[in-house]
Design an enzyme around this catalytic site. Structure first.
Site, PDB file in Angstrom:
ATOM      1  N   ASP A   1       0.862  -1.171   0.000  1.00 49.54           N
ATOM      2  CA  ASP A   1       0.000   0.000   0.000  1.00 49.54           C
ATOM      3  C   ASP A   1       0.903   1.228   0.000  1.00 49.54           C
ATOM      4  O   ASP A   1       1.805   1.338   0.843  1.00 49.54           O
ATOM      5  CB  ASP A   1      -0.857  -0.024   1.275  1.00 49.54           C
ATOM      6  CG  ASP A   1      -2.265   0.468   1.035  1.00 49.54           C
ATOM      7  OD1 ASP A   1      -2.409   1.570   0.496  1.00 49.54           O
ATOM      8  OD2 ASP A   1      -3.212  -0.251   1.411  1.00 49.54           O
TER       9      ASP A   1
ATOM     10  N   ASP B   1      -3.152   4.716  -2.366  1.00 47.86           N
ATOM     11  CA  ASP B   1      -4.253   5.149  -1.506  1.00 47.86           C
ATOM     12  C   ASP B   1      -4.820   6.513  -1.919  1.00 47.86           C
ATOM     13  O   ASP B   1      -4.064   7.434  -2.238  1.00 47.86           O
ATOM     14  CB  ASP B   1      -3.713   5.243  -0.062  1.00 47.86           C
ATOM     15  CG  ASP B   1      -4.782   5.535   0.961  1.00 47.86           C
ATOM     16  OD1 ASP B   1      -5.639   4.669   1.178  1.00 47.86           O
ATOM     17  OD2 ASP B   1      -4.755   6.638   1.547  1.00 47.86           O
TER      18      ASP B   1
ATOM     19  N   GLU C   1      -6.590   3.510  -5.860  1.00 47.24           N
ATOM     20  CA  GLU C   1      -7.845   3.552  -5.105  1.00 47.24           C
ATOM     21  C   GLU C   1      -8.612   4.786  -5.577  1.00 47.24           C
ATOM     22  O   GLU C   1      -8.302   5.908  -5.167  1.00 47.24           O
ATOM     23  CB  GLU C   1      -7.589   3.644  -3.590  1.00 47.24           C
ATOM     24  CG  GLU C   1      -8.862   3.388  -2.822  1.00 47.24           C
ATOM     25  CD  GLU C   1      -9.034   4.180  -1.530  1.00 47.24           C
ATOM     26  OE1 GLU C   1     -10.038   3.964  -0.845  1.00 47.24           O
ATOM     27  OE2 GLU C   1      -8.185   5.030  -1.207  1.00 47.24           O
TER      28      GLU C   1
ATOM     29  N   HIS D   1     -11.190  -3.336   3.359  1.00 50.83           N
ATOM     30  CA  HIS D   1     -11.145  -2.984   4.774  1.00 50.83           C
ATOM     31  C   HIS D   1     -11.925  -1.713   5.101  1.00 50.83           C
ATOM     32  O   HIS D   1     -11.880  -1.251   6.235  1.00 50.83           O
ATOM     33  CB  HIS D   1      -9.675  -2.807   5.183  1.00 50.83           C
ATOM     34  CG  HIS D   1      -9.034  -1.677   4.431  1.00 50.83           C
ATOM     35  ND1 HIS D   1      -8.825  -1.714   3.069  1.00 50.83           N
ATOM     36  CD2 HIS D   1      -8.607  -0.462   4.839  1.00 50.83           C
ATOM     37  CE1 HIS D   1      -8.281  -0.569   2.683  1.00 50.83           C
ATOM     38  NE2 HIS D   1      -8.137   0.203   3.746  1.00 50.83           N
ATOM     39  N   ASP D   2     -12.589  -1.135   4.096  1.00 44.79           N
ATOM     40  CA  ASP D   2     -13.373   0.073   4.331  1.00 44.79           C
ATOM     41  C   ASP D   2     -14.877  -0.175   4.218  1.00 44.79           C
ATOM     42  O   ASP D   2     -15.668   0.732   4.476  1.00 44.79           O
ATOM     43  CB  ASP D   2     -13.005   1.161   3.314  1.00 44.79           C
ATOM     44  CG  ASP D   2     -11.581   1.659   3.488  1.00 44.79           C
ATOM     45  OD1 ASP D   2     -11.099   1.703   4.633  1.00 44.79           O
ATOM     46  OD2 ASP D   2     -10.955   2.008   2.470  1.00 44.79           O
TER      47      ASP D   2
HETATM   48  C1  NOJ Z   1      -8.414   4.873   2.062  1.00 45.39           C
HETATM   49  C2  NOJ Z   1      -8.073   3.690   2.912  1.00 45.39           C
HETATM   50  O1  NOJ Z   1      -8.554   2.522   2.289  1.00 45.39           O
HETATM   51  C3  NOJ Z   1      -8.687   3.937   4.264  1.00 45.39           C
HETATM   52  O2  NOJ Z   1      -8.650   2.808   5.073  1.00 45.39           O
HETATM   53  C4  NOJ Z   1      -7.964   5.091   4.888  1.00 45.39           C
HETATM   54  O3  NOJ Z   1      -8.571   5.413   6.123  1.00 45.39           O
HETATM   55  C5  NOJ Z   1      -8.004   6.327   3.989  1.00 45.39           C
HETATM   56  N1  NOJ Z   1      -7.742   6.027   2.611  1.00 45.39           N
HETATM   57  C6  NOJ Z   1      -6.979   7.325   4.429  1.00 45.39           C
HETATM   58  O4  NOJ Z   1      -5.700   6.875   4.109  1.00 45.39           O
END
Ligand code: NOJ
Length: 525
Positions: free
Chosen positions: A97, A199, A262, A323-324
């Protein structure tokens, strides 16, 4: 010759929750190393690990304090080298990441930047004076609640943060920042990393004029407070694409690496992230299955729209969990639906990403208020924004620590582990794990599935039927999304069912094919 990342299946590991090796209740690199054979048995090709760099863990590693080391919680650079070697020995790739938008306030760059207005690193972050009454420079909002500007007493200015106040945004308009971050990429690429998941890339750059974001007419209470405004001046700025192009050139200094972005964007804008002449991301993450109603015709329409929007030569990809987001099982309504979803994900055209635990049917775990960890849930409680439920420990066994830890796990493990765990599922041909293994084995053995073309045969409110084709090889995928039996419309020529989400079906080799409720099949034509 296709690239490895086109035929690969990616598996995401959330390192805090995969395997603990030292009893502190938090997963680590030696833990991951001890579980690599699970990945081989499962049949995935690449592993993406969420951030493992030194961090105060305000956002569980997405607040990086040093881009070129490993947090002691997870291990050391020596452990990292062992991980790379262990993966490569098994012919698995490693994707790290990369978090370019922001650092931690504990990063030495930010410490220097906030030390004085004259510091050479002052301009590495986004500092501005407040308004005449001490108010922030504009109305921009933090994704995690509250204003996106925090006041700094020492130098009497505000700094910008798209996320937590502990995560100040880097100033990507500054060429020194760009150069430093490209060196970070080189640091890991030279250590054998096969690529990055990048990210929050759509938030990398903000409009220079700092104009207020306009109100979002579709916002209502119950939605994230950050969505009260449309991110006209804070997301998807045109300059972002030249930065992605530069990242791509760095990746291309090394052979056959992958860049995955992302990008949370509507489909038309998402496509820009492939870049001019495909010189941007190899794979801008396609999150649209996560937000499409779990209904056959809606999903068919999404696939059609996405396939049609791809730039010439652009390679598709599909995501069902991360994970989000709430876990697949909890989103689609049950076990049968989640099994059907697995078949969809692993038979579509494009690189799939599996989130750890989906292969054993993990669901969201309810987190009691006293156990909440996610800063988003703490800042904005009660709206269901918290991400702890989908980040709970991987269930390896039915023992109390679920085979994850000898200590106290950092998040509760829930109840499902008694039935849904790797050890038991390995022995059960009707398990999630057996289905995932069969699907992955089939995908790996069938070029039609990994690289073939996609042709929709029909879709209605109940079912979706498509073919995957490679030369003369034609595979039919028929998915019944409804809770009633469904007769697949007969096609010319013979068929042979080679895999079903329902274990009892066997190798049927004759029409008619009647799918049971929520059943999916793959058949040769
Ligand atoms: C996206 C990530 O997937 C998330 O988990 C994170 O909190 C935010 N970006 C900030 O980096």
């Amino acid at each position: 010759m296709p690239h490895w990342w086109q035929s690969a299946v990616i598996y995401q590991i959330y390192p805090r929750s995969f395997q603990d090796s030292n009893g502190d209740g938090i997963g680590d690199l030696p833990g991951i190393i001890s579980r690599l054979d699970h990945l081989v048995e499962l049949g995935v090709d690449a592993v993406w690990i969420s951030p493992i760099y030194p961090s105060p863990m305000a956002d569980f590693g997405y607040d990086v304090a040093d881009y070129q080391n490993i947090d002691p919680l997870f291990g050391s650079l020596t452990d990292f080298e062992a991980l790379v070697a262990g993966l490569h020995r098994r012919d698995l790739k490693l994707i790290l990441d990369f978090v370019p938008n922001h650092t931690s306030t504990e990063h030495e760059w930010f410490r220097a930047s906030r030390a004085s207005r004259q510091d050479p690193k002052r301009d590495w972050y986004i500092w501005r004076d407040g308004g005449p009454n001490g108010e922030p420079p504009n109305n921009w909002l933090s994704e995690f609640g509250g204003p996106a500007w925090s006041w700094d007493e020492v130098t009497q200015q505000f700094y910008y943060h798209a996320f937590l106040a502990d995560q100040p945004d880097l100033n990507w308009r500054n060429p020194e920042v760009q150069a430093a971050m490209f060196d970070v990429m080189r640091f890991w690429l030279a250590r054998g990393v096969d690529g990055f998941r990048v990210d929050a890339i759509h938030l990398l750059i903000e409009s220079e004029a700092l104009l207020d974001n306009p109100p979002n007419p579709a916002w209502h209470a119950g939605k994230s407070p950050a969505r009260r405004l449309l991110r006209v001046h804070t997301a998807d700025q045109p300059e972002t694409h030249s930065m992605i192009g530069a990242m791509r050139r760095v990746a291309d200094e090394f052979s056959d690496r992958v860049l995955i972005g992302e990008v949370s964007m509507p489909i038309e804008r998402l496509m820009n992230y492939y870049g001019e002449a495909l010189q941007g991301f190899h794979l801008p993450f396609n999150f649209h299955l996560l937000s499409t109603p779990w209904q056959a015709s809606a999903i068919a329409a999404l696939i059609r729209q996405y396939e049609a929007a791809l730039p010439p030569g652009g390679w598709p990809n599909w995501v069902l969990g991360n994970h989000d987001r709430s876990r697949l099982l909890s989103r689609v309504g049950g076990i049968a639906q989640a099994r059907l979803a697995a078949m969809l994900l692993l038979t579509l055209r494009g690189t799939p990403t599996i989130y750890y635990g989906e292969e054993i049917g993990m669901g969201d775990v309810q987190i009691p208020p006293e156990c909440v960890q996610d800063p988003w849930e703490r800042n904005v409680p009660g709206l269901g924004l918290g991400r702890d439920p989908c980040r709970t420990p991987m269930c390896w066994t039915s023992r109390p620590g679920v085979g994850f830890t000898d200590g106290v796990p950092w998040l509760p493990v829930g109840e499902r582990f008694a039935q849904f765990n790797v050890a038991d599922e390995r022995k059960d041909p009707a398990s999630f794990l057996s289905l995932y293994r069969s699907l992955l084995r089939l995908r790996r053995g069938e070029r039609a599935l990994s690289l073939g073309t996609y042709r929709e045969r029909w879709a209605d409110s109940r079912s979706l039927v498509y073919e995957r084709i490679d030369g003369a090889r034609r595979l039919l995928v028929a998915l019944n999304f409804s809770d009633q039996a469904y007769a697949v419309q007969e096609l010319d020529g013979p068929l042979r069912v080679i895999l079903s989400t329902h274990v009892g079906r066997g190798k049927q080799s004759r029409w008619p094919v009647v799918l049971e409720a929520h059943e999916g099949i793959v058949a040769e034509l």
